[in-house]
Scaffold this active site. Structure first.
Site, PDB file in Angstrom:
ATOM      1  N   GLY A 183       0.800  -1.226   0.000  1.00 31.28           N
ATOM      2  CA  GLY A 183       0.000   0.000   0.000  1.00 31.28           C
ATOM      3  C   GLY A 183       0.832   1.276   0.000  1.00 31.28           C
ATOM      4  N   HIS A 215     -12.179  -5.808  -3.896  1.00 28.96           N
ATOM      5  CA  HIS A 215     -10.920  -6.462  -4.246  1.00 28.96           C
ATOM      6  C   HIS A 215     -11.214  -7.961  -4.324  1.00 28.96           C
ATOM      7  CE1 HIS A 215      -6.424  -7.169  -3.771  1.00 28.96           C
ATOM      8  NE2 HIS A 215      -6.944  -8.355  -3.614  1.00 28.96           N
ATOM      9  N   GLU A 239      -2.644  -6.303  -9.985  1.00 29.48           N
ATOM     10  CA  GLU A 239      -1.263  -6.785  -9.862  1.00 29.48           C
ATOM     11  C   GLU A 239      -1.186  -8.286  -9.684  1.00 29.48           C
ATOM     12  OE1 GLU A 239       1.226  -5.672  -6.598  1.00 29.48           O
ATOM     13  OE2 GLU A 239      -0.343  -5.946  -5.111  1.00 29.48           O
ATOM     14  N   ARG A 291       4.012 -15.025  -4.888  1.00 31.47           N
ATOM     15  CA  ARG A 291       4.385 -15.654  -3.617  1.00 31.47           C
ATOM     16  C   ARG A 291       3.150 -16.297  -3.004  1.00 31.47           C
ATOM     17  NH1 ARG A 291       3.228 -10.144  -2.215  1.00 31.47           N
ATOM     18  NH2 ARG A 291       1.282 -10.213  -1.064  1.00 31.47           N
TER      19      ARG A 291
HETATM   20  P1  ADP Z   1       0.124  -2.957  -3.167  1.00 38.86           P
HETATM   21  O1  ADP Z   1       1.022  -3.780  -4.009  1.00 38.86           O
HETATM   22  O2  ADP Z   1       0.797  -1.795  -2.512  1.00 38.86           O
HETATM   23  O3  ADP Z   1      -0.718  -3.773  -2.202  1.00 38.86           O
HETATM   24  P2  ADP Z   1      -2.127  -2.808  -5.065  1.00 38.86           P
HETATM   25  O4  ADP Z   1      -1.964  -2.399  -6.467  1.00 38.86           O
HETATM   26  O5  ADP Z   1      -2.346  -4.267  -4.792  1.00 38.86           O
HETATM   27  O6  ADP Z   1      -0.879  -2.247  -4.197  1.00 38.86           O
HETATM   28  O7  ADP Z   1      -3.311  -2.021  -4.404  1.00 38.86           O
HETATM   29  C1  ADP Z   1      -3.626  -2.174  -3.046  1.00 38.86           C
HETATM   30  C2  ADP Z   1      -5.046  -1.755  -2.786  1.00 38.86           C
HETATM   31  O8  ADP Z   1      -5.257  -0.406  -3.226  1.00 38.86           O
HETATM   32  C3  ADP Z   1      -6.097  -2.553  -3.529  1.00 38.86           C
HETATM   33  O9  ADP Z   1      -6.470  -3.754  -2.870  1.00 38.86           O
HETATM   34  C4  ADP Z   1      -7.210  -1.563  -3.537  1.00 38.86           C
HETATM   35  O10 ADP Z   1      -7.803  -1.503  -2.253  1.00 38.86           O
HETATM   36  C5  ADP Z   1      -6.540  -0.241  -3.783  1.00 38.86           C
HETATM   37  N1  ADP Z   1      -6.443   0.098  -5.214  1.00 38.86           N
HETATM   38  C6  ADP Z   1      -5.420  -0.188  -6.045  1.00 38.86           C
HETATM   39  N2  ADP Z   1      -5.639   0.282  -7.296  1.00 38.86           N
HETATM   40  C7  ADP Z   1      -6.837   0.890  -7.254  1.00 38.86           C
HETATM   41  C8  ADP Z   1      -7.642   1.600  -8.228  1.00 38.86           C
HETATM   42  N3  ADP Z   1      -7.242   1.786  -9.486  1.00 38.86           N
HETATM   43  N4  ADP Z   1      -8.846   2.090  -7.816  1.00 38.86           N
HETATM   44  C9  ADP Z   1      -9.270   1.937  -6.539  1.00 38.86           C
HETATM   45  N5  ADP Z   1      -8.567   1.306  -5.579  1.00 38.86           N
HETATM   46  C10 ADP Z   1      -7.366   0.787  -5.922  1.00 38.86           C
END
Ligand code: ADP
Length: 447
Positions: free
Chosen positions: A165, A208, A288, A292
């Protein structure tokens, strides 16, 4: 099959891997920092080796120490768990060069999935739906503003090397966006040594939903259903469940197909997760690839009856998966218990566990390294336990999990257990009316 596996991690995931080794007749070797010498992973493993002082960069992230430990212990493979070195392509390459098996995907796959904007482009080219946004990295704030006008505000600035995050900023207008690009880039450069950022449309009220996959070295890829992880704090998961109430059978089939295509496009091997955002209009978008084992893997294990860590080890040893689909039964939900204070914006709450009582009963599983007298260190992630409930249906899983969280006693530190129980018992959660903003309804209002 491997005879000896070194576990380059700590906490509950180290115990999880030790148990998998035991079930497979493999000798487990734990590594620990001096802050962890009384920890359960050091005592429950068949052998254990001290790898350095408390600071993670001098111990659990210290590649030479870990490789030296593996060589001294004559380990044939290393399980990295999650976090720490699990998604470090350099570490996976060094293992390979030293003829030590790395229990995870290839270094090339790890490098690709770790560069989020490149991975996103790869997925788009493979026909996997991605969130509307920039092609590659944003070069400057002006270009970002121009693009944001095309795709429409709000937008999210994300770090290409991001994780946990970090390096993520939402912007609702031009001025905020310019600021967000600079802040996210600076934050990412400091945290990951790479300031590259890209832009995505911010999907409001999204859920998610992610897909668990396994890929063997014979080229077979299997999807093992989804996990809904919409209950999050600071973009980090708190409650996860499978199946997701938001997926109809046809939407699920579409998502499994997209996840399969995503994994196939990068010849994925071992356990991985394809993460999607599901918008209120039922469109879903790739965000993403996690190369892992995930924290929340137990919910998938509970409904599929597959041991994902044993599957990881079997795959790394070159065994074929031996099945092309899995059946699921019932419903499973996980609550993460962190040493954090939900009433103080989830501030870490380290300290001594003066007393601890673990819940139990039908359908309850507790993955934890806790014991009475454990000192929660301030150096590492504050996850204390994962409580997982299985039920014949969602209601039974909710009741079992909320009851187990009530029963869980952890004296000495603040935790997220009671908050999770409140969320589980709420009308919103019971109705399945959840999104990534749901948590806000359960927290004290700020300002
Ligand atoms: P990280 O690798 O830091 O965990 P992510 O890309 O998986 O980053 O995103 C983490 C969280 O951020 C997601 O589960 C979601 O809650 C929020 N998020 C990411 N991208 C978006 C987006 N385009 N719109 C709304 N929320 C998002």
């Amino acid at each position: 099959m491997f005879r000896r596996i070194l576990i380059a991690n700590r906490g509950e995931i180290a115990l999880r891997v030790i148990r998998a080794c035991r079930h497979m007749g493999i000798t487990s070797i734990a590594v620990y920092s001096t802050a962890d010498q009384n920890c359960l992973h050091a005592s429950l493993a068949d052998e254990s080796i001290c790898i350095g002082p408390p600071q993670a960069n001098l111990s659990y992230l210290n590649i030479p120490s870990i490789i030296a430990a593996a060589e001294i212990a004559d380990a044939q493979a290393i399980h990295p768990g999650y976090g720490f070195l699990s998604e470090n392509p350099k570490f996976a390459t060094i293992c390979k060069d030293c003829h030590i098996g790395f229990i995870g995907p290839s270094p090339e796959t790890i490098a690709l999935s770790g560069d989020k904007s490149v991975c996103r482009a790869r997925m788009k080219a493979a026909g996997v739906p991605t969130v509307p946004g920039s092609e590659g990295l944003i070069q400057d704030a002006e270009t970002a503003v121009k693009l944001a006008k095309d795709i429409g505000f709000p937008v999210l600035v994300k770090a290409t090397a991001g994780g946990g995050g970090k390096g993520m900023r939402i912007a609702h207008n031009d001025v905020a966006l310019q600021h967000a690009v600079n802040m996210a880039s600076t934050e990412a450069a400091a945290a990951f040594g790479d300031g590259g950022v890209y832009l995505e449309k911010y999907i409001e009220n999204a859920r998610h939903v992610e897909v668990q996959i396994l890929g063997d070295h014979q080229g077979r890829i299997v999807t093992l259903g989804e996990r809904e992880c919409s209950i999050q704090r600071r973009h980090q998961k708190l409650i996860e469940e499978t199946p997701s109430v938001a997926l109809t059978p046809s939407l699920r089939a579409k998502m499994m197909k997209a996840a399969y295509r995503a994994a196939k496009a990068i010849n994925y091997t071992n356990a991985g997760t394809v993460e999607f955002l599901l918008a209120p209009d039922n469109q879903f978008y790739f965000i993403e690839f996690n190369a892992r084992i995930q924290v929340e893997h137990p919910v998938t294990e509970e409904v599929t009856r597959k041991d994902l860590v044993c599957e990881q080890i079997r795959i790394s040893a070159g065994e074929p998966l031996g099945y092309s689909a899995v059946k699921t039964e019932g419903h499973a939900i996980e609550a993460r218990v962190y040493a954090e204070d939900p009433m103080q914006n989830f501030a870490p709450s380290p300290g001594l566990i003066k007393n601890c009582h673990l819940p139990g009963g039908p359908g309850i599983r507790v993955d934890t390294h806790l014991f009475t007298g454990y000192e929660v260190p301030r150096y590492y992630d504050s996850l204390l336990a994962k409580v997982i409930a299985w039920g014949q249906d969602r209601n039974q899983a909710i009741e079992r999990l909320a009851g187990a969280l009530d029963e869980f006693r952890i004296d000495g530190v603040k935790t997220t257990a009671a908050l999770c129980a409140t969320i589980l018992r709420s009308g919103r959660f019971r109705r399945g009316d959840i999104s990534m903003n749901t948590i806000d309804h359960f927290l004290p209002k700020v300002g």
